[in-house]
Scaffold this motif. Sequence first.
Motif, PDB file in Angstrom:
ATOM      1  N   VAL A 130       0.578  -1.365   0.089  1.00 35.15           N
ATOM      2  CA  VAL A 130       0.020   0.027   0.039  1.00 35.15           C
ATOM      3  C   VAL A 130       0.883   1.292   0.005  1.00 35.15           C
ATOM      4  O   VAL A 130       0.544   2.298  -0.932  1.00 35.15           O
ATOM      5  CB  VAL A 130      -1.050  -0.125   1.318  1.00 35.15           C
ATOM      6  N   LEU A 162       1.045   3.765  -3.054  1.00 31.55           N
ATOM      7  CA  LEU A 162       0.792   5.315  -2.983  1.00 31.55           C
ATOM      8  C   LEU A 162       1.732   6.224  -3.615  1.00 31.55           C
ATOM      9  O   LEU A 162       1.362   7.341  -4.061  1.00 31.55           O
ATOM     10  CB  LEU A 162       0.418   5.553  -1.548  1.00 31.55           C
ATOM     11  N   THR A 206      -1.027  15.956   0.405  1.00 29.95           N
ATOM     12  CA  THR A 206      -1.229  15.621   1.772  1.00 29.95           C
ATOM     13  C   THR A 206      -2.234  14.503   1.985  1.00 29.95           C
ATOM     14  O   THR A 206      -2.291  13.775   2.808  1.00 29.95           O
ATOM     15  CB  THR A 206      -2.118  17.012   2.017  1.00 29.95           C
ATOM     16  N   ALA A 207      -3.254  14.261   0.872  1.00 29.31           N
ATOM     17  CA  ALA A 207      -4.166  13.168   1.006  1.00 29.31           C
ATOM     18  C   ALA A 207      -3.658  11.881   1.133  1.00 29.31           C
ATOM     19  O   ALA A 207      -3.774  11.042   1.878  1.00 29.31           O
ATOM     20  CB  ALA A 207      -5.301  13.326   0.026  1.00 29.31           C
ATOM     21  N   LEU A 208      -2.714  11.710  -0.054  1.00 32.47           N
ATOM     22  CA  LEU A 208      -1.943  10.534  -0.035  1.00 32.47           C
ATOM     23  C   LEU A 208      -0.885  10.154   1.141  1.00 32.47           C
ATOM     24  O   LEU A 208      -0.687   9.109   1.579  1.00 32.47           O
ATOM     25  CB  LEU A 208      -1.096  10.265  -1.356  1.00 32.47           C
ATOM     26  N   LEU A 259      -1.355  11.318   4.177  1.00 31.94           N
ATOM     27  CA  LEU A 259      -2.077  10.648   5.303  1.00 31.94           C
ATOM     28  C   LEU A 259      -2.830   9.625   5.397  1.00 31.94           C
ATOM     29  O   LEU A 259      -2.554   8.694   6.256  1.00 31.94           O
ATOM     30  CB  LEU A 259      -3.333  11.966   5.465  1.00 31.94           C
ATOM     31  N   ALA A 260      -3.192   9.317   4.142  1.00 32.82           N
ATOM     32  CA  ALA A 260      -3.881   7.866   3.686  1.00 32.82           C
ATOM     33  C   ALA A 260      -2.653   6.787   4.060  1.00 32.82           C
ATOM     34  O   ALA A 260      -2.974   5.759   4.675  1.00 32.82           O
ATOM     35  CB  ALA A 260      -4.523   7.775   2.630  1.00 32.82           C
ATOM     36  N   GLY A 261      -1.673   7.110   3.469  1.00 39.97           N
ATOM     37  CA  GLY A 261      -0.497   6.095   3.520  1.00 39.97           C
ATOM     38  C   GLY A 261       0.218   5.768   5.052  1.00 39.97           C
ATOM     39  O   GLY A 261       0.397   4.796   5.680  1.00 39.97           O
ATOM     40  N   LEU A 302      -1.653   6.349   7.863  1.00 44.34           N
ATOM     41  CA  LEU A 302      -2.693   5.850   8.496  1.00 44.34           C
ATOM     42  C   LEU A 302      -2.807   4.190   8.093  1.00 44.34           C
ATOM     43  O   LEU A 302      -3.062   3.414   8.994  1.00 44.34           O
ATOM     44  CB  LEU A 302      -3.974   6.341   8.368  1.00 44.34           C
ATOM     45  N   ALA A 303      -2.577   3.919   6.969  1.00 41.83           N
ATOM     46  CA  ALA A 303      -2.599   2.673   6.305  1.00 41.83           C
ATOM     47  C   ALA A 303      -1.497   1.738   6.922  1.00 41.83           C
ATOM     48  O   ALA A 303      -1.712   0.504   7.494  1.00 41.83           O
ATOM     49  CB  ALA A 303      -2.555   2.381   4.704  1.00 41.83           C
ATOM     50  N   THR A 345      -2.129   1.289  10.828  1.00 41.96           N
ATOM     51  CA  THR A 345      -3.183   0.461  11.153  1.00 41.96           C
ATOM     52  C   THR A 345      -2.729  -0.867  10.894  1.00 41.96           C
ATOM     53  O   THR A 345      -3.139  -1.723  11.453  1.00 41.96           O
ATOM     54  CB  THR A 345      -4.416   0.886  10.299  1.00 41.96           C
ATOM     55  N   HIS A 401       4.044   9.147   6.115  1.00 39.08           N
ATOM     56  CA  HIS A 401       3.468  10.301   5.854  1.00 39.08           C
ATOM     57  C   HIS A 401       4.522  11.191   5.367  1.00 39.08           C
ATOM     58  O   HIS A 401       4.243  11.974   4.019  1.00 39.08           O
ATOM     59  CB  HIS A 401       2.856  10.758   7.112  1.00 39.08           C
TER      60      HIS A 401
END
Length: 306
Positions: free
Chosen positions: A12, A16, A52-54, A56-58, A60-61, A64, A96
């Motif tokens: 992931v 990203l 920013t979006a990628l 933060l998503a990366g 958190l992935a 998690t 991030h």
Amino acid sequence: MRVLILLLVTVVPLALVGVLVTVLARSGRGSRPENTPVATLVAARRHENVATALGLAGGLAAATALLALAGNGARLVPGPPGLAAALGPTAGALVHLLLHAVGERTWPRPVGAVRTAVLRRRTVREISGRHLTLVLVTSALLAVSLALFMLTADETGRAVPLLITSETAAAGVVGGASGPYPGAPYALPMLLGLALVLAATAWVLHLVARRPAVSGTLPEDDLELRRTSARRILGGVQLFVGGGAGAVLLVAGLALHNAEWSLAAWFAVPLGLVVAVVSLVVAAQAFAPGDPRPRREGTAVGTARP
């Protein structure tokens, strides 16, 4: 299940990165016919929003996935049980920052026959402000807490010894320990991870401060865009470092409470809750959208010809 989570941890973030490179490279080609201050600033905002979006998503992935691995009893990293979960916030912060660094390296270059750009150098302190101070304070709190937990842990480093009081002695209790507790087996890797996160943060902020100026915009607009980037970078770091610090304080506080360290527990648990909540609020504010419009039509000082 373990293989699936391992794929999430590795694939992931890499996917990203690939998506970020592709999208941002296309956005920076300058194929748009419009080259006004409004258009260039809007394009720069779009570039920043994707990074920013990628990022933060990366992050958190990655965090998690490590938490899920620990919950299933898997050993992704060598060491005591739960070390992967303890390093989850560190992994999230590093992913991030990595994705933000890719975004900075693919920042749109000035286009056109005559290109205008701000020639003034910016500093990390100038673009970071209080957000950097908060990250450093939170990091110092985490480092001091981990050092104290190492000193108070038992010989295994995974539990805190029972505090023998008059009540426990009267009950015939002569020893014991309570865990899990973030002693040396957990604290040392976390301190190393914290050092890596701070070093990576300084590097990415340096990229923001020294990146090419947005073509055709005023110095105030370019500075505000850099501050938006720095705010979001530091907001993500605050989320992961502060969340990790809050979790460590809560886990340690529960162990201290069970081991009759009442005063220490009453200090650690509320402090952990405050750090976690403040970090969440600061991160939410940091990711608020910025105004894509320049302050007024015009060109920046300084020109550069291809």
